[in-house]
Scaffold this active site. Structure first.
Site, PDB file in Angstrom:
ATOM      1  N   TRP A 169      -1.957   9.611   1.503  1.00  0.00           N
ATOM      2  CA  TRP A 169      -2.074   8.143   1.545  1.00  0.00           C
ATOM      3  C   TRP A 169      -2.844   7.759   2.804  1.00  0.00           C
ATOM      4  O   TRP A 169      -2.460   8.099   3.913  1.00  0.00           O
ATOM      5  CB  TRP A 169      -0.675   7.518   1.550  1.00  0.00           C
ATOM      6  CG  TRP A 169      -0.670   6.022   1.569  1.00  0.00           C
ATOM      7  CD1 TRP A 169      -1.457   5.187   0.836  1.00  0.00           C
ATOM      8  CD2 TRP A 169       0.171   5.185   2.362  1.00  0.00           C
ATOM      9  NE1 TRP A 169      -1.157   3.865   1.121  1.00  0.00           N
ATOM     10  CE2 TRP A 169      -0.170   3.830   2.063  1.00  0.00           C
ATOM     11  CE3 TRP A 169       1.162   5.434   3.299  1.00  0.00           C
ATOM     12  CZ2 TRP A 169       0.468   2.749   2.666  1.00  0.00           C
ATOM     13  CZ3 TRP A 169       1.804   4.359   3.889  1.00  0.00           C
ATOM     14  CH2 TRP A 169       1.459   3.039   3.575  1.00  0.00           C
ATOM     15  N   ARG A 172      -2.945   1.087   4.057  1.00  0.00           N
ATOM     16  CA  ARG A 172      -3.039  -0.148   3.296  1.00  0.00           C
ATOM     17  C   ARG A 172      -4.164  -0.983   3.905  1.00  0.00           C
ATOM     18  O   ARG A 172      -4.082  -1.385   5.060  1.00  0.00           O
ATOM     19  CB  ARG A 172      -1.700  -0.913   3.355  1.00  0.00           C
ATOM     20  CG  ARG A 172      -1.654  -2.167   2.530  1.00  0.00           C
ATOM     21  CD  ARG A 172      -0.305  -2.876   2.687  1.00  0.00           C
ATOM     22  NE  ARG A 172       0.765  -2.127   2.036  1.00  0.00           N
ATOM     23  CZ  ARG A 172       1.689  -1.420   2.692  1.00  0.00           C
ATOM     24  NH1 ARG A 172       1.661  -1.358   4.020  1.00  0.00           N
ATOM     25  NH2 ARG A 172       2.635  -0.785   2.042  1.00  0.00           N
ATOM     26  N   GLU A 258      12.710   5.668  -0.612  1.00  0.00           N
ATOM     27  CA  GLU A 258      12.200   5.355   0.736  1.00  0.00           C
ATOM     28  C   GLU A 258      13.383   4.909   1.598  1.00  0.00           C
ATOM     29  O   GLU A 258      14.153   4.036   1.193  1.00  0.00           O
ATOM     30  CB  GLU A 258      11.162   4.241   0.668  1.00  0.00           C
ATOM     31  CG  GLU A 258      10.622   3.812   2.027  1.00  0.00           C
ATOM     32  CD  GLU A 258       9.606   2.682   1.907  1.00  0.00           C
ATOM     33  OE1 GLU A 258       9.508   1.874   2.869  1.00  0.00           O
ATOM     34  OE2 GLU A 258       8.916   2.592   0.874  1.00  0.00           O
ATOM     35  N   GLU A 263      11.556  -0.918  10.838  1.00  0.00           N
ATOM     36  CA  GLU A 263      10.242  -1.427  10.452  1.00  0.00           C
ATOM     37  C   GLU A 263      10.069  -2.808  11.064  1.00  0.00           C
ATOM     38  O   GLU A 263      10.823  -3.730  10.756  1.00  0.00           O
ATOM     39  CB  GLU A 263      10.107  -1.495   8.933  1.00  0.00           C
ATOM     40  CG  GLU A 263       8.740  -1.962   8.465  1.00  0.00           C
ATOM     41  CD  GLU A 263       8.628  -1.993   6.950  1.00  0.00           C
ATOM     42  OE1 GLU A 263       7.488  -1.943   6.446  1.00  0.00           O
ATOM     43  OE2 GLU A 263       9.674  -2.084   6.272  1.00  0.00           O
ATOM     44  N   GLU A 360       0.576   0.432  10.530  1.00  0.00           N
ATOM     45  CA  GLU A 360      -0.272  -0.034   9.442  1.00  0.00           C
ATOM     46  C   GLU A 360      -0.370  -1.562   9.405  1.00  0.00           C
ATOM     47  O   GLU A 360       0.327  -2.255  10.149  1.00  0.00           O
ATOM     48  CB  GLU A 360       0.284   0.470   8.107  1.00  0.00           C
ATOM     49  CG  GLU A 360       1.716   0.018   7.847  1.00  0.00           C
ATOM     50  CD  GLU A 360       2.282   0.563   6.538  1.00  0.00           C
ATOM     51  OE1 GLU A 360       1.643   0.346   5.490  1.00  0.00           O
ATOM     52  OE2 GLU A 360       3.368   1.178   6.588  1.00  0.00           O
TER      53      GLU A 360
END
Length: 396
Positions: A169, A172, A258, A263, A360
């Site tokens: 990955w 994003r 997940e 976060e 990200e």
């Protein structure tokens, strides 16, 4: 003639008497005012260390007493805590005031500084309560731990190139994960975000900014305790610590899970989605079962989150974020060593995954016109990890 002389003599005497009385009263009223302020000396600052299972300390000190040139001065504590009180972690300033009979005042202050012992490299960081089961002890899982004290990044423990990790990955958009944004120095893992001088085209996608992602090469398991000491960057991009689980519709596992331990973002603004306001001062965890076409057991993604709002920004200092993945159905979360909340996940978390640190961009906290990518210092654009530690239970 004799009569007039007698009258003149009487009047003269009366005037003398009045003059003498007036002079006597004036002498009695002239008392000098007290303008000399009292003095007071406070003790030196007091430093106290406490262990990881304490949140306060009893502190005794000798209270200062003021002095004055005239008797009658009084001394009082006007802010802080009395000697013998239980002082909390941090700095408490004690201020004493002495006031004399004339109202003259003088103050002095000293600090009581209570410091909690730092997390040990030999035990998980627990404060106030220790959840270790009877007859058990914690042992460090070295392949899932890193103090980042080496002079070079340890590529034997961590993937930092998304092309070679188990997920592939790249991020994003608009932020591309790039290995060269990862470094080790001064005892920290550093992930520095950037704006490219010109867009890059990777995997048929145009990228304007750079971040990074790290994944452990050894898999994380249920029953382990995971923790990191992290200081977030100040940009709209994220700072995270979580566990990612591979999913494969052919070979399995089919369930896509997940486990987010922490976060957050470094900055929110007027364009941030309302539900994410305050995500720059938050401890936010989550458990997900994502919807995937081959996962016929779920028609939509499900989550069970946990959240604690903070009084300080995530980029203001290093925080210790911890998670005891106690069982497939019970996950406990810790902030700075203190138990904070538990989560019952939406599905059994009985799979193995990879510790992940991703910096990200999000569409719900987009890059705005007042971004700081080109004006901020390297420090402000960097997420710092002091260490990552993983523990497992063993018999004593």
């Amino acid at each position: 003639m004799k009569k007039f002389k007698l009258i003149s003599s009487i009047c003269f005497t009366a005037v003398l008497i009045l003059t003498n009385c007036s002079s006597s009263n004036s002498d009695d009223d002239q008392t000098p005012a007290d303008t000399i302020a009292p003095t007071i000396d406070c003790p030196d600052n007091i430093n106290v260390n406490i262990d990881a299972f304490s949140s306060e300390a009893k502190v005794d000190y000798t209270a200062p007493v003021g002095k004055d040139n005239i008797e009658g001065a009084t001394t009082s504590l006007i802010s802080g805590m009395e000697s013998g009180s239980m002082f909390p972690i941090g700095t408490t300033t004690n201020t004493f005031e002495v006031m004399d009979a004339a109202g003259n005042k003088t103050t002095c202050s000293f600090d009581v500084i209570v410091t909690q012992d730092a997390p040990s490299q030999n035990l998980p960081f627990f404060i106030e309560t220790n959840p270790t089961p009877a007859g058990k002890k914690w042992a460090k899982v070295e392949d899932l731990s890193d103090e980042f004290d080496a002079t070079e990044f340890d590529d034997t423990k961590w993937h930092r190139d998304p092309a070679s990790d188990p997920f592939g990955w790249y991020g994003r958009p608009p932020a591309l994960f790039e290995a060269d944004n990862v470094s080790v120095s001064d005892g920290n893992l550093n992930i520095t975000v950037e704006k490219f001088s010109s867009p890059k085209n990777v995997n048929n996608t145009s990228w304007t900014h750079g971040g990074a992602i790290l994944r452990s090469k050894t898999k994380a398991k249920p029953g382990y305790f995971y923790e990191c000491r992290m200081k977030a960057n100040k940009t709209v991009m994220s700072s995270t610590f979580w566990i990612a689980y591979p999913q494969n519709c052919n070979s399995g596992p089919i369930r896509k899970l997940e486990l987010d331990i922490q976060e957050c973002v470094g900055r929110t603004h007027s364009g941030t989605q309302p539900w994410a306001n305050g995500w720059d001062a938050v401890y936010h965890s989550n458990t997900w079962r994502h919807n995937r076409t081959c996962d016929t057991g779920e028609s939509e993604s499900k989550q069970s989150p946990g959240k604690k709002d903070l009084d300080e920004k995530n980029h203001s200092r290093f925080f210790v974020y911890g998670c005891w993945w106690k069982s497939p159905t019970e996950i406990l979360f810790y902030l700075d060593g203190k138990y904070t909340y538990s989560i019952t996940p939406p599905t059994d978390f009985d799979l193995e995954g990879h510790i992940t640190m991703a910096i990200e961009t999000y569409d719900w906290n987009p890059i705005d016109a007042n971004n700081i990518f080109e004006t901020a210092s390297v420090e402000d654009r960097t997420t710092y990890y002091d260490w990552v530690r993983t523990w497992k239970l063993e018999d004593e």
